[in-house]
Design a protein around this motif. Sequence first.
Motif, PDB file in Angstrom:
ATOM      1  N   UNK B  72       0.777  -1.224   0.000  1.00  0.00           N
ATOM      2  CA  UNK B  72       0.000   0.000   0.000  1.00  0.00           C
ATOM      3  C   UNK B  72       0.811   1.277   0.000  1.00  0.00           C
ATOM      4  N   UNK B  73       2.078   1.182  -0.392  1.00  0.00           N
ATOM      5  CA  UNK B  73       2.900   2.396  -0.442  1.00  0.00           C
ATOM      6  C   UNK B  73       3.126   2.789  -1.893  1.00  0.00           C
ATOM      7  N   UNK B  74       4.333   2.517  -2.414  1.00  0.00           N
ATOM      8  CA  UNK B  74       4.604   2.893  -3.795  1.00  0.00           C
ATOM      9  C   UNK B  74       3.908   1.921  -4.746  1.00  0.00           C
ATOM     10  N   UNK B  75       3.798   2.347  -5.978  1.00  0.00           N
ATOM     11  CA  UNK B  75       3.156   1.525  -7.000  1.00  0.00           C
ATOM     12  C   UNK B  75       4.073   1.409  -8.210  1.00  0.00           C
ATOM     13  N   UNK B  76       3.940   0.303  -8.913  1.00  0.00           N
ATOM     14  CA  UNK B  76       4.647   0.123 -10.176  1.00  0.00           C
ATOM     15  C   UNK B  76       3.642  -0.190 -11.273  1.00  0.00           C
ATOM     16  N   UNK B  77       3.978   0.250 -12.449  1.00  0.00           N
ATOM     17  CA  UNK B  77       3.180  -0.053 -13.639  1.00  0.00           C
ATOM     18  C   UNK B  77       4.127  -0.649 -14.663  1.00  0.00           C
ATOM     19  N   UNK B  78       3.895  -1.903 -14.992  1.00  0.00           N
ATOM     20  CA  UNK B  78       4.773  -2.596 -15.917  1.00  0.00           C
ATOM     21  C   UNK B  78       4.070  -2.805 -17.241  1.00  0.00           C
ATOM     22  N   UNK B  79       4.794  -2.554 -18.299  1.00  0.00           N
ATOM     23  CA  UNK B  79       4.280  -2.778 -19.646  1.00  0.00           C
ATOM     24  C   UNK B  79       5.153  -3.853 -20.278  1.00  0.00           C
ATOM     25  N   UNK B  80       4.522  -4.971 -20.640  1.00  0.00           N
ATOM     26  CA  UNK B  80       5.278  -6.103 -21.156  1.00  0.00           C
ATOM     27  C   UNK B  80       4.426  -6.954 -22.083  1.00  0.00           C
ATOM     28  N   UNK B  81       4.790  -7.102 -23.335  1.00  0.00           N
ATOM     29  CA  UNK B  81       5.816  -6.359 -24.055  1.00  0.00           C
ATOM     30  C   UNK B  81       5.268  -5.022 -24.549  1.00  0.00           C
ATOM     31  N   UNK B  82       6.128  -4.036 -24.616  1.00  0.00           N
ATOM     32  CA  UNK B  82       5.686  -2.704 -25.045  1.00  0.00           C
ATOM     33  C   UNK B  82       5.419  -2.672 -26.545  1.00  0.00           C
ATOM     34  N   UNK B  83       4.401  -1.907 -26.913  1.00  0.00           N
ATOM     35  CA  UNK B  83       4.064  -1.679 -28.304  1.00  0.00           C
ATOM     36  C   UNK B  83       4.173  -0.185 -28.605  1.00  0.00           C
ATOM     37  N   UNK B  84       4.213   0.137 -29.883  1.00  0.00           N
ATOM     38  CA  UNK B  84       4.384   1.539 -30.278  1.00  0.00           C
ATOM     39  C   UNK B  84       3.286   2.425 -29.705  1.00  0.00           C
ATOM     40  N   UNK B  85       2.045   1.909 -29.670  1.00  0.00           N
ATOM     41  CA  UNK B  85       0.913   2.722 -29.224  1.00  0.00           C
ATOM     42  C   UNK B  85       0.907   2.963 -27.715  1.00  0.00           C
ATOM     43  N   UNK B  86       1.863   2.349 -27.022  1.00  0.00           N
ATOM     44  CA  UNK B  86       1.952   2.586 -25.580  1.00  0.00           C
ATOM     45  C   UNK B  86       2.687   3.887 -25.266  1.00  0.00           C
ATOM     46  N   UNK B  87       3.269   4.491 -26.267  1.00  0.00           N
ATOM     47  CA  UNK B  87       3.989   5.749 -26.061  1.00  0.00           C
ATOM     48  C   UNK B  87       3.050   6.823 -25.530  1.00  0.00           C
ATOM     49  N   UNK B  88       3.561   7.614 -24.604  1.00  0.00           N
ATOM     50  CA  UNK B  88       2.756   8.684 -24.025  1.00  0.00           C
ATOM     51  C   UNK B  88       3.362   9.096 -22.699  1.00  0.00           C
ATOM     52  N   UNK B  89       2.653   9.932 -22.005  1.00  0.00           N
ATOM     53  CA  UNK B  89       3.078  10.349 -20.670  1.00  0.00           C
ATOM     54  C   UNK B  89       2.175   9.670 -19.646  1.00  0.00           C
TER      55      UNK B  89
END
Lengths: 113, 116
Positions: B72-89
């Motif tokens: 319940x403290x920090x969080x992670x967001x993992x993208x696997x495998x990344x695709x071109x459309x995942x680009x962004x902020x």
Amino acid sequence: SQKIEQNSEALNIQEGKTATLTCNYTNYSPAYLQWYRQDPGRGPVFLLLIRENEKEKRKERLKVTFDTTLKQSLFHITASQPADSATYLCALDPMDSNYQLIWGAGTKLIIKP
Amino acid sequence: EAGVTQFPSHSVIEKGQTVTLRCDPISGHDNLYWYRRVMGKEIKFLLHFVKESKQDESGMPNNRFLAERTGGTYSTLKVQPAELEDSGVYFCASSQDPWGSAPEAFFGQGTRLTVV
């Protein structure tokens, strides 16, 4: 479809004048609406929140109105300054949401000296 | 008081690689959110944690995205495998009391992800 609309074109205002930004929404009955400021390369910064039962909210030079009949919120900056130049975003939380903020695309405000 | 911090600020990876984004919320904020802004589009909700539990993950694009918030403290967001459309902020935000007296969200500076 449900969406929020903000003026996509940049708003140019002379320093000292009042800047007014518009946020219109459709198909929502939001519990409240929020306004944020975003500078390039930074995250949104919370400015004001107005609830559905409030008509107007003020904070220093900022004023927000909320008309649930028109489904519109207006954001005013009085005595505008060049430092107020930024993109301003409105976001709302539909009443039936678990805090899923729905965002407008933002309006870029430019205050000219 | 420290604000919401995100790491890294920028990441450039190749299509097919894995990337993990981290978010440290404001201390004491049980509610943590992930949002994404694709170029030219509005910010979109991804998911909401209350402490370590996923309250709402309806905005997650697909199963290539995995968010965790152990303890319940920090969080992670993992993208696997990344695709071109995942680009962004990717923005992280936290709040104290979204349904009550302090619903406003505090945002981190964002992680700009570029998939090439």
